[in-house]
Structures are given as structure tokens and as C-alpha cells.
Design a protein around this motif. Structure first.
Motif, PDB file in Angstrom:
ATOM      1  N   LYS A  70      23.328   8.808 114.810  1.00 13.77           N
ATOM      2  CA  LYS A  70      22.807   9.607 113.419  1.00 13.77           C
ATOM      3  C   LYS A  70      23.882   9.510 112.650  1.00 13.77           C
ATOM      4  CE  LYS A  70      20.582  13.565 111.485  1.00 13.77           C
ATOM      5  NZ  LYS A  70      19.811  14.897 111.865  1.00 13.77           N
ATOM      6  N   SER A  71      25.009   9.731 113.308  1.00 15.00           N
ATOM      7  CA  SER A  71      26.130   9.897 112.252  1.00 15.00           C
ATOM      8  C   SER A  71      26.596   8.404 111.675  1.00 15.00           C
ATOM      9  CB  SER A  71      27.401  10.630 113.008  1.00 15.00           C
ATOM     10  OG  SER A  71      27.816   9.624 113.954  1.00 15.00           O
TER      11      SER A  71
ATOM     12  N   ASN B   6      23.402  11.881 118.450  1.00 20.27           N
ATOM     13  CA  ASN B   6      24.111  12.662 117.466  1.00 20.27           C
ATOM     14  C   ASN B   6      25.365  11.426 116.951  1.00 20.27           C
ATOM     15  OD1 ASN B   6      23.030  14.979 117.072  1.00 20.27           O
ATOM     16  ND2 ASN B   6      24.141  15.878 118.731  1.00 20.27           N
ATOM     17  N   PHE B   7      25.629  10.859 117.833  1.00 18.56           N
ATOM     18  CA  PHE B   7      26.577   9.348 117.548  1.00 18.56           C
ATOM     19  C   PHE B   7      26.034   8.347 116.671  1.00 18.56           C
ATOM     20  CE2 PHE B   7      28.316   5.325 118.391  1.00 18.56           C
ATOM     21  CZ  PHE B   7      29.732   5.450 118.162  1.00 18.56           C
TER      22      PHE B   7
ATOM     23  N   TYR C  86      20.406   7.886 106.829  1.00 21.46           N
ATOM     24  CA  TYR C  86      20.217   7.079 107.897  1.00 21.46           C
ATOM     25  C   TYR C  86      18.817   6.280 108.286  1.00 21.46           C
ATOM     26  CZ  TYR C  86      18.100  11.579 108.732  1.00 21.46           C
ATOM     27  OH  TYR C  86      17.128  12.852 108.631  1.00 21.46           O
TER      28      TYR C  86
END
Length: 369
Positions: A321-322, A318-319, A5
Motif C-alpha cells: 500500500k505504501s 501495508n508494504f 494507490y
């Protein structure tokens, strides 16, 4: 080994593979080749800050940017001095905390987080309180991303014959700063910010005649600005205590890449483009920037939590990051916000992809709701 990322933060930030590769070799701190690199970096930093080696010098301090701030605050203000701290965010507040711990007489002039430091208010305070000897200000306050009026504040400080300490942690190397023209006495930044190196040391550009006055004034052994400089001067690049050799080599590579990009002006333009794309993309997705455009720096942007979709920062984080992006939580106490950084090895295409993912997130949340 590539990262899964991008870091969209105000530092540490995403670095190039070549900066990372510069850390693969081990070095001795006493080695003449290594010390020559240190000396070259010191000269390059003066060039980045548009300061002559006749009137200015550069030195390093092990640790994070806060170590450099504390070393400066603790070394340059005499026992009979008084510090005026200009605050409109958490990092101005941190300078106040340093002054308290070091028992330095100080006074804070506080502005709202969405308001720039007011040069006229600063002047009134300097005229009113003749005991003030030094003034400290954060140039880019990353609590919000606000950019304080450095030129106007410096004009006031110098017109009133005070010493200026500028925290340029998140601006030096990414926003043009004419250090000598502005007559800044001490300006501090860090390896892992706009120069795009990695964490490990801070650096300070100092007016030579003011630094010489600091001999014997430090309130700390390891954070003694004058002694650190004197050792580097006498031993051609030697640090007093163990230096972060790998970080120094990464920084040398980062400075080379800054020059190859076209210098501070070109990097500033890239950061501005990044920031504009982010604001346009998030506006389209229904988000609102915390600051008006005219107060906004190109370094980091603060956004209010949206009200048009169900929103929880942890879920949003989290969305993203994924999807390959790491953003920053908010730092305000009176508003629900998050932040997106625009600096590092990050480019327009990355910001467009981020905007696409945020639009996708909003669409999914609307659908679920």
C-alpha cells in the motif's frame, strides 16, 4: 484528485479520471435527458452481451451486485419451483444463503474450491431430480479466481429444459459472453466490475419471455425484477425508486471507454496480460499460485502464503500500500492465501511495477531474516 494507490481488487476498482469526472454534475431522476441516458445504457448492455433487443432486455437494480442476485433469485423462481445451486466458492454459497432466507426450495451441488463445476455432474442431478426448475452458477468465482465452464454448463441446462441464472459479476464486460447464443435466461453483473464504473447498482440481462413470467412472483417490494423492468419500459428509463444518478453517468462514461478500448475482446486481452505478468512476477519472487493455469480467470489470482520468507499478510499489505498498490486478503477457510486483482484502469506497466515491489519485499525479508 488522484488516488495514492491502485486498487488491485475484484471491485470496487481503480477508475479513470474521466469516469470520476462524470459524477461532478447533479441530475434529476425525472429529467428526460437523464432517462434517455438510462435507455441508451440498457441498449449498450445488450450489445456488450451479444443479445438482441428482440429477445432480451436489460434493467437495473439499486445497490451492490448481491442486490441484483437476490432480486433475480427472489423474483424468477415460482412458489412451486426448485433451485439447483452450483457451488465452488463463497459467492455460490451466498446464493444458497439467499435461497434459505427467501425460503426457496433449493439443492446445492458442491465442488472443491480448486475444481471447476462439472457439467456431467450437473446433468446427472437434473436427470435425477425432475423438481429442479432453475439452475444458478457463478461464472468467475472470485473466491479463488477460478473460471467455470459456462458454455458446457449452459448446454446441459438447456438440453434438460431448465432456466439458467448466471452470476457474471466479475466477468461480464471483461470476458466475452455470447448471452443469446448460449440462451442464458438471466445474467447479473455490477457497475463497478469489468465495465469499470463505480459502485451503486447492479444490472440484469433477461430473456424477455422469461421475465414476463415473473409478474407477481417477487418476494420483495424493492427487489421486484418485473416491476422494475415494467416501470423502465413504460416510462422510458424511469427507475421505480430513487436511482443513483451520479453512478449512472459514471457508468455511461465507462461504457464509452470500453468501446474506445476496442470492446470486450480488447479488454479481455488487457486483463489476461495483466494476470500473466502478475503470475510471472510472483513466481520469480518465490510465490505459488493456488490454481493451475488452465483453471485461472484473467480477473483475480489467488496465491499461497510463501514459506521461503517470514510472512504476515498485514505487513505485506501495508508494504504494498505504501508503494502504491492495494491487494485483497484471501477468502478460503482451508488455506492461507491472498489475492491480486487484474481488472480496472490497470495496465501492464502497473503490473510490472507491482512485481518489482514484491521482489523488493522478498529481498528485504530475506535480508532481515
Amino acid at each position: 484528485m488522484s488516488n495514492p494507490y491502485l486498487l488491485l481488487t475484484p471491485g470496487p476498482l481503480s477508475t479513470t479520471s474521466t469516469v470520476k469526472e462524470a459524477m461532478l454534475k447533479d441530475w434529476c431522476t425525472w429529467d428526460h435527458e437523464y432517462k434517455a441516458i438510462v435507455e441508451q445504457i440498457r441498449l449498450q448492455l445488450l450489445e456488450v452481451g451479444c443479445a438482441s433487443k428482440e429477445h432480451y432486455t436489460a434493467l437495473f437494480m439499486q445497490g451492490s451486485g448481491t442486490f441484483g442476485i437476490e432480486a433475480t433469485i427472489g423474483s424468477v423462481i415460482p412458489s412451486n419451483g426448485k433451485l439447483l445451486i452450483l457451488q465452488n466458492g463463497a459467492y455460490g454459497k451466498r446464493i444458497e444463503e439467499i435461497a434459505k432466507v427467501l425460503k426457496i426450495p433449493h439443492l446445492s451441488l458442491i465442488f472443491e474450491a480448486n475444481t471447476q463445476v462439472d457439467p456431467q455432474a450437473v446433468e446427472r442431478k437434473l436427470v435425477e431430480d425432475k423438481a429442479i426448475t432453475h439452475v444458478a452458477m457463478v461464472h468467475c468465482e472470485t473466491t479463488t479466481g477460478i473460471l467455470n465452464p459456462l458454455e458446457a454448463v449452459m448446454d446441459v441446462i438447456k438440453r434438460n429444459n431448465r432456466i439458467a441464472i448466471i452470476d457474471a459479476m466479475s466477468s461480464f464486460g471483461g470476458i466475452p459472453i455470447e448471452v443469446e447464443q448460449l440462451q442464458i435466461d438471466f445474467i447479473i453483473s455490477s457497475a463497478n466490475k469489468c465495465i469499470q464504473g463505480v459502485p451503486g447498482f447492479s444490472f440484469i440481462l433477461c430473456k424477455r419471455d422469461e421475465l414476463i413470467k415473473c409478474k407477481g412472483k417477487a418476494r420483495s417490494l424493492s427487489l421486484d425484477l418485473y416491476d422494475q423492468w415494467e416501470t423502465m419500459e413504460k416510462d422510458a428509463g424511469k427507475w421505480r425508486f430513487t436511482s443513483p444518478t451520479h453512478v449512472v453517468h459514471a457508468f455511461a462514461q465507462a461504457l464509452k471507454e470500453l468501446d474506445e478500448e476496442g470492446g470486450v475482446e480488447a479488454r479481455h486481452a488487457r486483463y489476461r496480460t495483466n494476470q500473466q505478468i502478475v503470475v510471472e512476477g510472483l513466481t520469480q519472487a518465490g510465490f505459488t499460485a493456488y490454481l493451475p493455469r488452465e483453471l485461472q480467470s484473467p480477473i483475480i489470482t489467488t496465491f499461497l502464503y510463501p514459506t521461503h520468507i517470514p510472512f504476515a499478510f498485514e505487513h505485506f499489505y501495508n508494504f504494498l500500500k505504501s508503494a502504491g498498490f492495494v491487494i485483497y486478503p484471501g477468502k478460503l477457510t482451508d488455506a492461507n492465501v491472498f489475492r491480486i486483482g487484474n481488472i480496472g484502469d490497470v495496465h501492464a506497466e502497473d503490473m510490472k511495477k507491482l512485481s518489482e515491489q514484491i521482489l523488493r519485499y522478498v529481498g528485504e525479508m530475506k535480508y532481515e531474516n
